[in-house]
Design a protein around this motif. Sequence first.
Motif, PDB file in Angstrom:
ATOM      1  N   LEU A   1       0.822  -1.207   0.000  1.00 10.89           N
ATOM      2  CA  LEU A   1       0.000   0.000   0.000  1.00 10.89           C
ATOM      3  C   LEU A   1       0.860   1.264   0.000  1.00 10.89           C
ATOM      4  O   LEU A   1       0.520   2.258  -0.644  1.00 10.89           O
ATOM      5  CB  LEU A   1      -0.934   0.000   1.219  1.00 10.89           C
ATOM      6  N   LYS A   2       1.966   1.210   0.734  1.00 13.44           N
ATOM      7  CA  LYS A   2       2.870   2.354   0.778  1.00 13.44           C
ATOM      8  C   LYS A   2       3.473   2.616  -0.599  1.00 13.44           C
ATOM      9  O   LYS A   2       3.578   3.774  -1.049  1.00 13.44           O
ATOM     10  CB  LYS A   2       3.990   2.096   1.791  1.00 13.44           C
ATOM     11  N   VAL A   3       3.856   1.553  -1.295  1.00 10.80           N
ATOM     12  CA  VAL A   3       4.426   1.698  -2.626  1.00 10.80           C
ATOM     13  C   VAL A   3       3.379   2.230  -3.604  1.00 10.80           C
ATOM     14  O   VAL A   3       3.660   3.106  -4.428  1.00 10.80           O
ATOM     15  CB  VAL A   3       5.004   0.357  -3.103  1.00 10.80           C
ATOM     16  N   LEU A   4       2.167   1.733  -3.533  1.00 13.55           N
ATOM     17  CA  LEU A   4       1.104   2.224  -4.407  1.00 13.55           C
ATOM     18  C   LEU A   4       0.841   3.706  -4.169  1.00 13.55           C
ATOM     19  O   LEU A   4       0.558   4.463  -5.102  1.00 13.55           O
ATOM     20  CB  LEU A   4      -0.181   1.423  -4.181  1.00 13.55           C
ATOM     21  N   GLN A   5       0.947   4.124  -2.924  1.00 14.54           N
ATOM     22  CA  GLN A   5       0.761   5.538  -2.592  1.00 14.54           C
ATOM     23  C   GLN A   5       1.845   6.390  -3.256  1.00 14.54           C
ATOM     24  O   GLN A   5       1.559   7.473  -3.773  1.00 14.54           O
ATOM     25  CB  GLN A   5       0.789   5.718  -1.074  1.00 14.54           C
ATOM     26  N   VAL A   6       3.070   5.890  -3.244  1.00  9.75           N
ATOM     27  CA  VAL A   6       4.173   6.630  -3.869  1.00  9.75           C
ATOM     28  C   VAL A   6       3.999   6.671  -5.386  1.00  9.75           C
ATOM     29  O   VAL A   6       4.193   7.706  -6.027  1.00  9.75           O
ATOM     30  CB  VAL A   6       5.526   5.978  -3.499  1.00  9.75           C
ATOM     31  N   ILE A   7       3.614   5.535  -5.982  1.00 15.49           N
ATOM     32  CA  ILE A   7       3.455   5.459  -7.428  1.00 15.49           C
ATOM     33  C   ILE A   7       2.365   6.416  -7.909  1.00 15.49           C
ATOM     34  O   ILE A   7       2.490   7.062  -8.952  1.00 15.49           O
ATOM     35  CB  ILE A   7       3.135   4.012  -7.851  1.00 15.49           C
ATOM     36  N   ARG A   8       1.289   6.543  -7.134  1.00 16.97           N
ATOM     37  CA  ARG A   8       0.162   7.385  -7.535  1.00 16.97           C
ATOM     38  C   ARG A   8       0.333   8.842  -7.144  1.00 16.97           C
ATOM     39  O   ARG A   8      -0.580   9.650  -7.345  1.00 16.97           O
ATOM     40  CB  ARG A   8      -1.122   6.845  -6.914  1.00 16.97           C
ATOM     41  N   ASP A   9       1.476   9.191  -6.593  1.00 21.35           N
ATOM     42  CA  ASP A   9       1.714  10.563  -6.176  1.00 21.35           C
ATOM     43  C   ASP A   9       1.662  11.489  -7.394  1.00 21.35           C
ATOM     44  O   ASP A   9       2.465  11.347  -8.326  1.00 21.35           O
ATOM     45  CB  ASP A   9       3.083  10.667  -5.504  1.00 21.35           C
ATOM     46  N   PRO A  10       0.733  12.431  -7.437  1.00 26.71           N
ATOM     47  CA  PRO A  10       0.628  13.311  -8.612  1.00 26.71           C
ATOM     48  C   PRO A  10       1.832  14.227  -8.791  1.00 26.71           C
ATOM     49  O   PRO A  10       2.031  14.789  -9.871  1.00 26.71           O
ATOM     50  CB  PRO A  10      -0.652  14.121  -8.331  1.00 26.71           C
ATOM     51  N   GLN A  11       2.653  14.393  -7.730  1.00 23.48           N
ATOM     52  CA  GLN A  11       3.824  15.249  -7.838  1.00 23.48           C
ATOM     53  C   GLN A  11       4.954  14.592  -8.629  1.00 23.48           C
ATOM     54  O   GLN A  11       5.887  15.271  -9.051  1.00 23.48           O
ATOM     55  CB  GLN A  11       4.337  15.611  -6.428  1.00 23.48           C
ATOM     56  N   ARG A  12       4.862  13.283  -8.825  1.00 25.26           N
ATOM     57  CA  ARG A  12       5.892  12.578  -9.603  1.00 25.26           C
ATOM     58  C   ARG A  12       5.687  12.847 -11.086  1.00 25.26           C
ATOM     59  O   ARG A  12       4.604  12.637 -11.617  1.00 25.26           O
ATOM     60  CB  ARG A  12       5.841  11.081  -9.336  1.00 25.26           C
ATOM     61  N   SER A  13       6.745  13.283 -11.747  1.00 21.25           N
ATOM     62  CA  SER A  13       6.628  13.618 -13.165  1.00 21.25           C
ATOM     63  C   SER A  13       6.548  12.387 -14.043  1.00 21.25           C
ATOM     64  O   SER A  13       6.010  12.451 -15.152  1.00 21.25           O
ATOM     65  CB  SER A  13       7.812  14.488 -13.595  1.00 21.25           C
ATOM     66  N   VAL A  14       7.086  11.255 -13.598  1.00 16.93           N
ATOM     67  CA  VAL A  14       7.003  10.014 -14.368  1.00 16.93           C
ATOM     68  C   VAL A  14       6.609   8.866 -13.441  1.00 16.93           C
ATOM     69  O   VAL A  14       6.851   8.912 -12.225  1.00 16.93           O
ATOM     70  CB  VAL A  14       8.347   9.664 -15.057  1.00 16.93           C
ATOM     71  N   LEU A  15       5.996   7.859 -14.030  1.00 18.03           N
ATOM     72  CA  LEU A  15       5.610   6.678 -13.268  1.00 18.03           C
ATOM     73  C   LEU A  15       6.818   5.764 -13.119  1.00 18.03           C
ATOM     74  O   LEU A  15       7.432   5.386 -14.117  1.00 18.03           O
ATOM     75  CB  LEU A  15       4.486   5.936 -13.992  1.00 18.03           C
ATOM     76  N   PRO A  16       7.214   5.402 -11.893  1.00 20.02           N
ATOM     77  CA  PRO A  16       8.377   4.524 -11.735  1.00 20.02           C
ATOM     78  C   PRO A  16       8.057   3.086 -12.114  1.00 20.02           C
ATOM     79  O   PRO A  16       6.912   2.655 -12.085  1.00 20.02           O
ATOM     80  CB  PRO A  16       8.693   4.644 -10.233  1.00 20.02           C
ATOM     81  N   ARG A  17       9.097   2.364 -12.483  1.00 20.67           N
ATOM     82  CA  ARG A  17       8.948   0.939 -12.773  1.00 20.67           C
ATOM     83  C   ARG A  17       8.858   0.178 -11.452  1.00 20.67           C
ATOM     84  O   ARG A  17       9.728   0.304 -10.594  1.00 20.67           O
ATOM     85  CB  ARG A  17      10.130   0.441 -13.601  1.00 20.67           C
ATOM     86  N   TYR A  18       7.805  -0.615 -11.295  1.00 17.70           N
ATOM     87  CA  TYR A  18       7.546  -1.306 -10.033  1.00 17.70           C
ATOM     88  C   TYR A  18       8.129  -2.714 -10.086  1.00 17.70           C
ATOM     89  O   TYR A  18       7.867  -3.477 -11.017  1.00 17.70           O
ATOM     90  CB  TYR A  18       6.039  -1.353  -9.774  1.00 17.70           C
ATOM     91  N   VAL A  19       8.947  -3.039  -9.086  1.00 18.05           N
ATOM     92  CA  VAL A  19       9.590  -4.348  -9.004  1.00 18.05           C
ATOM     93  C   VAL A  19       9.324  -4.931  -7.621  1.00 18.05           C
ATOM     94  O   VAL A  19       9.447  -4.234  -6.617  1.00 18.05           O
ATOM     95  CB  VAL A  19      11.118  -4.253  -9.239  1.00 18.05           C
ATOM     96  N   GLU A  20       8.950  -6.211  -7.586  1.00 18.85           N
ATOM     97  CA  GLU A  20       8.713  -6.921  -6.333  1.00 18.85           C
ATOM     98  C   GLU A  20       9.549  -8.193  -6.364  1.00 18.85           C
ATOM     99  O   GLU A  20       9.421  -9.006  -7.287  1.00 18.85           O
ATOM    100  CB  GLU A  20       7.224  -7.256  -6.192  1.00 18.85           C
ATOM    101  N   THR A  21      10.414  -8.383  -5.378  1.00 21.15           N
ATOM    102  CA  THR A  21      11.353  -9.489  -5.438  1.00 21.15           C
ATOM    103  C   THR A  21      11.670 -10.017  -4.051  1.00 21.15           C
ATOM    104  O   THR A  21      11.468  -9.329  -3.044  1.00 21.15           O
ATOM    105  CB  THR A  21      12.647  -9.062  -6.154  1.00 21.15           C
ATOM    106  N   ASP A  22      12.177 -11.255  -4.021  1.00 22.83           N
ATOM    107  CA  ASP A  22      12.642 -11.863  -2.785  1.00 22.83           C
ATOM    108  C   ASP A  22      14.162 -11.772  -2.718  1.00 22.83           C
ATOM    109  O   ASP A  22      14.845 -11.576  -3.733  1.00 22.83           O
ATOM    110  CB  ASP A  22      12.216 -13.334  -2.714  1.00 22.83           C
ATOM    111  N   GLU A  23      14.676 -11.930  -1.521  1.00 21.05           N
ATOM    112  CA  GLU A  23      16.119 -11.866  -1.317  1.00 21.05           C
ATOM    113  C   GLU A  23      16.836 -12.902  -2.175  1.00 21.05           C
ATOM    114  O   GLU A  23      16.420 -14.054  -2.279  1.00 21.05           O
ATOM    115  CB  GLU A  23      16.436 -12.102   0.162  1.00 21.05           C
ATOM    116  N   ASN A  24      17.907 -12.433  -2.861  1.00 26.98           N
ATOM    117  CA  ASN A  24      18.778 -13.277  -3.696  1.00 26.98           C
ATOM    118  C   ASN A  24      18.102 -13.779  -4.970  1.00 26.98           C
ATOM    119  O   ASN A  24      18.663 -14.634  -5.662  1.00 26.98           O
ATOM    120  CB  ASN A  24      19.331 -14.466  -2.911  1.00 26.98           C
ATOM    121  N   LYS A  25      16.908 -13.261  -5.309  1.00 23.14           N
ATOM    122  CA  LYS A  25      16.307 -13.587  -6.592  1.00 23.14           C
ATOM    123  C   LYS A  25      16.888 -12.663  -7.675  1.00 23.14           C
ATOM    124  O   LYS A  25      17.546 -11.669  -7.375  1.00 23.14           O
ATOM    125  CB  LYS A  25      14.786 -13.442  -6.510  1.00 23.14           C
ATOM    126  N   SER A  26      16.603 -12.997  -8.942  1.00 18.70           N
ATOM    127  CA  SER A  26      17.264 -12.287 -10.044  1.00 18.70           C
ATOM    128  C   SER A  26      16.947 -10.793 -10.046  1.00 18.70           C
ATOM    129  O   SER A  26      17.829  -9.967 -10.291  1.00 18.70           O
ATOM    130  CB  SER A  26      16.853 -12.910 -11.377  1.00 18.70           C
TER     131      SER A  26
END
Length: 860
Positions: free
Chosen positions: A781-806
């Motif tokens: 939810l915190k990440v979604l809040q940051v992604i939807r922030d209207p002050q951001r000029s571009v949408l960041p690429r969202y990555v979700e990963t586990d430790e030591n994964k590629s």
Amino acid sequence: MPADKQQQTRFNWNKFPYSKLQESYTGHVACHLSPCENTIKVALNQIGYVKCINLGCQAIMNKYCQINIQKRSWTCCICKTINSINDNISQESLDIFRNNGSFDFLSDTIIPGPTVEPRMIFNQKTKVYMYMIDLLTEKDELSSLKSSILESVSALPANSVVIVITYDSKTIRIHDSDTGIPHAFDIESPIDVKNMRNNLFSGSYDRFRINKYLYNLNDSVQLTNLQSSLNNLSTTNIEKPKGQRHTRITGTALQIAMELVKVMKLEILPILANKLSFIVNVLVFISGPCTTGAGKIISPSLKSNFRNHNVIVESFSELNQLNYAVKFYSDLIYANVGLLYGLDSEHRAFNKNCNISIKFDIFSANYDETGLFEMQNLCNLTGGRLILSDSFDTNIFKQNFLKVFPGSQNRLNYNGRLDILTSCNLKINGAIGPLVSLKNHSQYASDLRIGESLTNSWLINSFQDTNFTVFFQQEDFIGKKRLKNDFYYVQFKLRYKNRDENFLKIITVEKKNGHTPAELAEGFDQVAYLGILAKKVVYDNLFNLKYDDLNEDLDLMFKNLIVEFGRVLIEEPTSVWSNEKFHNFITENSLIELNSKFNLIPEFFYYLKKSYIVRKFNITPDETSFYNNILLQSNAKVTRLIVNSSLYNVSVHGFPNIVSSDTNFDIAALKYEQIFLTPIPLDADALSISNNNIFIFDDFFHILIHYGSSISYYRDIFIKEINPKLRDKDLSSIDLDVDIKQPLLEFKAQSENQSTLNPIAYLIDTVDFLKIFQLIRYSKLKVLQVIRDPQRSVLPRYVETDENKSQARFLYARLSPADRYNDRYSFTNSTIISEEMSLNDYYRKICFEARISIERKEKM
């Protein structure tokens, strides 16, 4: 030191260097200019502005001027000219000037004059949107692109005008707004620009002949025709020869787009009875590189490889095709500055009543390169966005495309002109940002070139939340030192338009010298310093890439700051950094104490050398252009995030361990709604990563959730063994009672009725699953809040990963290996195998070099 909210400027040194020697250590004096911040708004019809009578100055009265009420006179702080105060200036007006340094002078709303011609569709609120669409885009991609364009058209203001241009291998089509039939002409050879208008208008000499290409959204019939034209677009079925790329005439299409703008300028605007200015927003959609005609980037043969950073660094001057393409796309802006702004070839005004601003936004969708590196100046000079994505069907493209259209266009300012006036002891070296020099080499401009230089006047096509960076040079030396009590004055005068209103923004600042390193440090704004340095590095290396020299220059700048503002210690210091971890930077071999105002400097220089700005390993020139375009228009806060990324640990206060030490721990009785969740900022090094926590990493272009190995292990066990329904459910929308707590109780009850011991049931008593999923839900939810922030000029690429994964490489590549710190934490640290120097080693290396210079300096 925070920026002055009223003045909207942020200097790196709020006290200027006192001598040339100090200046050699501090570097250039510069400032961030953020004109979109709110200031005092004053209507011209209420007081009017009072300006200096000196024709070479004409500065506006402000609080730094000496105002004599009794003699009804004031002395200009810029040129020291004594001016009289007119009798029509009231005391109330004088009080406003005496107490403020920054104003927004708002003129009366411009009322359109009488209609000159019934066919005239332009007025003061008109905005022109030109869609340029590559018809060599794959069928599915084009279908998705059309949907996005139709959505954007529905969001445009009712008084907008739309032009549609499509192109493919050899044909350019401009769509007719009345019939819907496109005017097509083939380009078999390089086009003759002089005859282009005859090709466009078939010999017609009607001064409203361009109307046939303009879709007026106020006209319901033309709006329907526009929607129909867009829906009928289809991919050009041209068989591509084996071993060849598609032949694409992007550059020629852009030439024709500029010709249409010139027709608006030269044939429509001059007939209007009153002053009119508007903006043309050119939206370019490309799915491959230009391979023929003007602006050719690469040959059609697949045997020809795209330029990479190594080739550009080694032989930029020898790459004729690259140099030609860069010059061609840059000249589309530079060669038309005078025409668009109403200036002749010598930049003298010939038609000030007819101004057109132009803004390019380029959207690239391809897994391969498309030539953004060569085309980047189209966006960098006009305040537009350069967006890179893999497909027109991705959320990154769709969301970034819609960000180009701010609500009701209230935030879009255009047709701007920036003039900077300085006192006689200060000169302007240049400016960086979406602006173009007007070649006004006056007494305010120095001969040193930084950015758009040799001028004190710039054209600004458009800006929204844009930030400009201005560089200065001090004058008037007495021997090797400047005047002891010298004051410096700078006034920024920005004229611009927003919707149907004209503004004149005045920002005036006063600075003085710092005579000692302590005084200089007191006025040091390290966040502004970091942003200014990053922007200068980017601008200096937009095309001429010299990264080996750049790394050496950065190390020298860092060392000079330590030499000037550090001191060698005899004993171990007790407090040097605000963060206790930095005590480890002070080693026995280099005991140097640095002023606390510089506590961000070591890590900034280290991570700047690791960032996309300097490091070009495993990155294409097109990607570099995308990153540079965003950074050059960003403020100091965003620039710091891009360079020195944020790493946050999501934890629950009061519950330090995921695994409960109490085997009788009653999960059902715990009041989870009382737990206070908060992200805790960490240092971006390997020691910050642990296996039983969740981390959020943000570098503005990417935002990543990293699950420690313990978190991911227990998450997977719960989903597999206890509640398989969560496999297809978004974990950000789970109900902790229904999806976690109840399945736990049911599973535990079933296990108690079984004759054999279920090992999973044992985990329920020892592992706090509810807390794990609470952390997971909060992180998402915190990440979604940051992604939807209207002050951001571009949408960041969202990555979700586990430790030591590629995909964890996005995080590990930006961390310091930090393998030489003493482990002061209770958790197990992740190991990053790297040949790179850690932050600690880098700081120790620079301190070793600086210590010799400091000792030599103290003996002098």
